[in-house]
Design a protein around this motif. Structure first.
Motif, PDB file in Angstrom:
ATOM      1  N   ALA A  28       0.838  -1.194   0.000  1.00 26.55           N
ATOM      2  CA  ALA A  28       0.000   0.000   0.000  1.00 26.55           C
ATOM      3  C   ALA A  28       0.876   1.248   0.000  1.00 26.55           C
ATOM      4  CB  ALA A  28      -0.917   0.000   1.222  1.00 26.55           C
ATOM      5  N   GLU A  29       1.996   1.159   0.716  1.00 27.72           N
ATOM      6  CA  GLU A  29       2.958   2.261   0.735  1.00 27.72           C
ATOM      7  C   GLU A  29       4.338   1.696   0.419  1.00 27.72           C
ATOM      8  OE1 GLU A  29       4.709   5.649   3.815  1.00 27.72           O
ATOM      9  OE2 GLU A  29       2.874   4.542   4.287  1.00 27.72           O
ATOM     10  N   PRO A  30       4.952   2.070  -0.689  1.00 24.47           N
ATOM     11  CA  PRO A  30       6.264   1.522  -1.074  1.00 24.47           C
ATOM     12  C   PRO A  30       7.309   1.742   0.014  1.00 24.47           C
ATOM     13  CG  PRO A  30       5.286   2.741  -2.883  1.00 24.47           C
ATOM     14  CD  PRO A  30       4.439   3.035  -1.683  1.00 24.47           C
ATOM     15  N   HIS A  31       8.211   0.791   0.133  1.00 27.71           N
ATOM     16  CA  HIS A  31       9.290   0.886   1.121  1.00 27.71           C
ATOM     17  C   HIS A  31      10.628   0.965   0.381  1.00 27.71           C
ATOM     18  CE1 HIS A  31      11.952   0.021   4.493  1.00 27.71           C
ATOM     19  NE2 HIS A  31      10.919   0.181   5.314  1.00 27.71           N
ATOM     20  N   PRO A  32      11.531   1.856   0.819  1.00 30.90           N
ATOM     21  CA  PRO A  32      12.807   2.024   0.103  1.00 30.90           C
ATOM     22  C   PRO A  32      13.722   0.799   0.158  1.00 30.90           C
ATOM     23  CG  PRO A  32      12.786   3.302   2.144  1.00 30.90           C
ATOM     24  CD  PRO A  32      11.382   2.839   1.924  1.00 30.90           C
ATOM     25  N   ILE A  33      13.372  -0.184   0.961  1.00 28.78           N
ATOM     26  CA  ILE A  33      14.202  -1.381   1.038  1.00 28.78           C
ATOM     27  C   ILE A  33      14.173  -2.176  -0.266  1.00 28.78           C
ATOM     28  CG2 ILE A  33      12.440  -2.969   1.883  1.00 28.78           C
ATOM     29  CD1 ILE A  33      16.130  -2.750   2.986  1.00 28.78           C
ATOM     30  N   TRP A  34      13.302  -1.824  -1.198  1.00 26.45           N
ATOM     31  CA  TRP A  34      13.247  -2.532  -2.483  1.00 26.45           C
ATOM     32  C   TRP A  34      14.593  -2.472  -3.206  1.00 26.45           C
ATOM     33  CZ3 TRP A  34      14.636  -0.141  -6.959  1.00 26.45           C
ATOM     34  CH2 TRP A  34      14.586   1.253  -7.006  1.00 26.45           C
TER      35      TRP A  34
END
Length: 326
Positions: free
Chosen positions: A129-135
């Motif tokens: 739902a909310e992207p995380h920078p850990i991608w």
């Protein structure tokens, strides 16, 4: 690899000339009373005919044997090859330089890690739902998996004689290589969890597109260069000219003097631009420039010895594509 021979037609047509029919023993109680004179078929134990498997240079000479046996109807004799002894290249065995089991294991593990990394990248970047920078962490790992697989694949496909387990370049790359990737992963993790604003600074769709372009172009140029050079390509620069060593000036080598170095330089820097690593992007560019500047100068001294004025003329007309390395 076990070697077998199909004896369906050629064997039947020449069996009487190639396989000695055993003389029947009148005293043997196992002699069949229904055997025909044309087939020479008996129920006695078949004789064995020794044969030597030709050596290919890397393996020992093994001894197997032919057996002269009746078929299911007990009439027409057949020739079969026992696979109890067969030639084996020791380098293909476990722990060998070209161990098939090790190659399969490396490829399998790389495939598993690549799949997991791609799924994780999609999840953290787009599916939440909310992207995380850990991608950025799994994306970086996925890029490394593709690179190391292609290093082996291009070597095995176009420079087969030089293919080794080490052609994956997973190990033995030196401390600097491991430190570089370890530092990049640390910057990704630290900035993602402790300094997310730093990671997102100067990172946008434009820089992401630029980074992906650098990675794709760099990887493509390097792989194509390895393929076009074929047996003339080596991960370790040659210190002496070997028989059949040729100066490659066609294809991508027509436009770039060291296309594999060009490809790796821009690929490596691009991996850091994609994940938003500011410090490592600058560090990669500086360290790789220093490395390739020294390596190209050293390697070209040997190339001038190998090819003389032909290489000097080629060097004068063809750039490296790496900034400030002429």
């Amino acid at each position: 690899m076990a070697r077998t021979r199909n004896s369906s037609n050629t064997t039947r047509s020449s069996q009487n000339s190639n396989v000695p029919c055993p003389e029947p023993d009148p005293s043997s109680p196992s002699l069949s009373s229904t055997s025909t004179s044309s087939s020479c078929s008996t129920s006695t134990s078949p004789p064995s005919l020794p044969y030597a498997v030709p050596s290919t240079g890397n393996e020992g000479r093994h001894l197997g044997h032919f057996e002269h046996t009746p078929n299911a109807q007990g009439l027409a004799p057949e020739i079969i090859v026992r696979a109890s002894a067969y030639p084996t290249d020791s380098s293909l065995c476990a722990n060998g330089l070209r161990s098939l089991s090790s190659i399969a294991a490396h490829a399998f593990v790389l495939g598993l890690i690549l799949s997991a990394s791609l799924i994780s990248t999609l999840y953290f970047a787009y599916l939440r739902a909310e992207p995380h920078p850990i991608w950025r962490a799994p994306e970086f790992i996925a890029t490394l998996c593709i690179f190391h697989f292609l290093e082996f694949y291009t070597t095995a496909r176009w420079n087969t004689a030089s293919a080794r387990v080490s052609s994956f370049l997973l190990f033995g790359n030196g401390v600097a290589y491991n430190v570089a990737h370890g530092t990049a992963m640390c910057e990704i993790l630290i900035s993602a969890f402790l300094f997310p604003k730093w990671q997102s600074a100067f990172a946008n769709a434009g820089t992401l597109a630029a980074g992906i372009t650098m990675v794709v172009v760099g990887q493509a140029v390097r792989s194509v260069a390895m393929a076009q050079a074929g047996t003339n390509f080596n991960h370790i620069p040659a210190q002496e000219k070997k028989e059949g060593h040729e100066l490659v000036t066609h294809g991508v080598y027509r436009w770039l003097r060291h296309p594999s170095y060009f490809g790796f330089f821009w690929w490596a820097v691009g991996t850091q631009v994609v994940v938003g690593n500011k410090l490592c992007a600058l560090g990669y560019a500086y360290v790789l420039w220093e490395f390739f500047d020294k390596r190209i100068k050293s390697e070209e001294n040997s190339l001038v010895e190998f090819f003389g004025s032909a290489y000097e003329e080629y060097r004068a007309q063809t750039p490296t594509g790496i900034p400030f390395i002429r």
